[in-house]
Scaffold this active site. Sequence first.
Site, PDB file in Angstrom:
ATOM      1  N   HIS A 223      26.867  76.622 -35.266  1.00  8.92           N
ATOM      2  CA  HIS A 223      25.607  76.941 -35.951  1.00  8.92           C
ATOM      3  C   HIS A 223      25.205  78.355 -35.535  1.00  8.92           C
ATOM      4  O   HIS A 223      25.521  78.798 -34.444  1.00  8.92           O
ATOM      5  CB  HIS A 223      24.547  75.927 -35.492  1.00  8.92           C
ATOM      6  CG  HIS A 223      23.262  75.967 -36.215  1.00  8.92           C
ATOM      7  ND1 HIS A 223      22.285  76.894 -35.931  1.00  8.92           N
ATOM      8  CD2 HIS A 223      22.769  75.197 -37.202  1.00  8.92           C
ATOM      9  CE1 HIS A 223      21.254  76.674 -36.720  1.00  8.92           C
ATOM     10  NE2 HIS A 223      21.505  75.656 -37.506  1.00  8.92           N
TER      11      HIS A 223
ATOM     12  N   ASP B 125      25.845  72.628 -27.115  1.00 14.60           N
ATOM     13  CA  ASP B 125      24.768  72.458 -28.095  1.00 14.60           C
ATOM     14  C   ASP B 125      24.828  71.013 -28.579  1.00 14.60           C
ATOM     15  O   ASP B 125      25.697  70.648 -29.364  1.00 14.60           O
ATOM     16  CB  ASP B 125      24.989  73.451 -29.250  1.00 14.60           C
ATOM     17  CG  ASP B 125      24.042  73.222 -30.424  1.00 14.60           C
ATOM     18  OD1 ASP B 125      23.277  72.241 -30.393  1.00 14.60           O
ATOM     19  OD2 ASP B 125      24.076  74.020 -31.373  1.00 14.60           O
TER      20      ASP B 125
ATOM     21  N   GLN C 171      23.175  67.854 -32.597  1.00 12.15           N
ATOM     22  CA  GLN C 171      23.631  66.821 -33.525  1.00 12.15           C
ATOM     23  C   GLN C 171      24.259  65.630 -32.809  1.00 12.15           C
ATOM     24  O   GLN C 171      24.692  64.683 -33.468  1.00 12.15           O
ATOM     25  CB  GLN C 171      24.652  67.430 -34.499  1.00 12.15           C
ATOM     26  CG  GLN C 171      24.111  68.549 -35.361  1.00 12.15           C
ATOM     27  CD  GLN C 171      23.053  68.068 -36.353  1.00 12.15           C
ATOM     28  OE1 GLN C 171      23.005  66.883 -36.696  1.00 12.15           O
ATOM     29  NE2 GLN C 171      22.199  68.970 -36.813  1.00 12.15           N
TER      30      GLN C 171
ATOM     31  N   LYS D 226      15.401  65.930 -34.293  1.00  5.28           N
ATOM     32  CA  LYS D 226      16.558  65.309 -34.935  1.00  5.28           C
ATOM     33  C   LYS D 226      16.776  63.894 -34.427  1.00  5.28           C
ATOM     34  O   LYS D 226      17.662  63.185 -34.901  1.00  5.28           O
ATOM     35  CB  LYS D 226      17.801  66.162 -34.700  1.00  5.28           C
ATOM     36  CG  LYS D 226      17.737  67.550 -35.347  1.00  5.28           C
ATOM     37  CD  LYS D 226      19.014  68.324 -35.104  1.00  5.28           C
ATOM     38  CE  LYS D 226      18.869  69.792 -35.480  1.00  5.28           C
ATOM     39  NZ  LYS D 226      18.673  70.027 -36.903  1.00  5.28           N
TER      40      LYS D 226
ATOM     41  N   CYS E 117      23.575  76.918 -42.146  1.00  7.91           N
ATOM     42  CA  CYS E 117      23.447  77.872 -41.022  1.00  7.91           C
ATOM     43  C   CYS E 117      24.773  77.996 -40.266  1.00  7.91           C
ATOM     44  O   CYS E 117      24.798  78.060 -39.030  1.00  7.91           O
ATOM     45  CB  CYS E 117      22.326  77.468 -40.073  1.00  7.91           C
ATOM     46  SG  CYS E 117      20.706  77.482 -40.842  1.00  7.91           S
TER      47      CYS E 117
END
Length: 405
Positions: free
Chosen positions: A122, A199, A202, A225, A363
């Site tokens: 991303h 990261d 997700q 999220k 993105c």
Amino acid sequence: MLDITSIRQDFPILQQEVNGKPLIYFDNAATSQKPRQVIDALTHYYAAINANVHRGIHFLAEKATEAFENTREAVAKMINAPSKEQIIFTRGTTESINLVAASYGRTFIGEGDEIIVSTMEHHSNIVPWQMLCQEKNAVLKVIPINDAGELLMDEYLKMLSPRTKLVAVMHVSNALGTVNPVAEIIRLAHEQGAKVLIDGAQAAPHYRIDVQALDVDFYAFSAHKMYGPTGMGILYGKRELLEAMPPYMGGGEMIKEVSFKGTTYNEIPYKFEAGTPNIGDAVAMKAAIDYMQSIGQEAIAKHEQDLLTYATDAVATIPGIRLIGTAHQKASVLSFLIDGVHPLDLGMMLDAKGIAVRTGSHCAMPLMERLGIDGTVRASFAVYNTEAEIDTFAKELRKAAETLR
């Protein structure tokens, strides 16, 4: 088996119609919807205990501080952090990554050092490292992927050397759903003495995260999220690293003493939390964690995996459909194109039927460039989604494709 009908009743927003049709929300990779328990926690904070934290000695200040710190404790337990002091509140995953780039990066990365990211990142896990490399004359290296959207681990291994100072990769791809082998990535990086940032934006909504088992140096994710509020993020870091890092921003709370001769900084995590924090959303984040754990993270993951399998089969017979991202291990993201049809047109036609999907580059422009496409249609699933919704989605998708060709 989960009682999805009961779970859906917890989400007021799902009870409405959009364009005269029952809302089908398949944009969960962008942000998930919020259960009433989270909305109520946010309302309760402002209605009953609103006050600034850590500084006041009155009743409300103590209540607000207690609720605020309870969330830090809950996050630490959720990801098995050794202590709550290693949990830093930020505005989101993006700010968490920028914090590491600005603080750790500027202090410990210099000219000629190398930072490794991957092709599927991303933008928020690319741009901060580009900015740092430009400032420090460091080198950014990129792990390539195969056509299925999987990292080429042999190429990653070749990139690692004593010059590698940091590896920053996503746990799960927001655009493809690929689940990366982060434990192996971390192990290989550590063999070269490099630090690793994952990261987890997700991944945290779908999987149980254990930062000690991963032995990860930094782990970043967002509340919004995972059924929590927007504007609330987490950065986990190893204690010795956080203590060695200088503050990210200056202001109140991050100091012990200030004079015009100089300033002494607070201890972690407060050293990195200058100014009045996002108290209400922090309090509501605990409600989101409690909600996920009341359902069971393994049960959520299984339900979403079943939905992904069902959706993949449901769209497979649509003429001209091409799945983008066919990794062996995937989370609940179905990304695709239909020959001769622009993704934006598909998204607009689905929206007219009350179905919310995401279209575009997600993105992740370098990833789209690697795949030779401008973007995709992305349907992403959460615990409240159903097979019946996927049936409607597949039917309307087929009709839209036939109309647009």
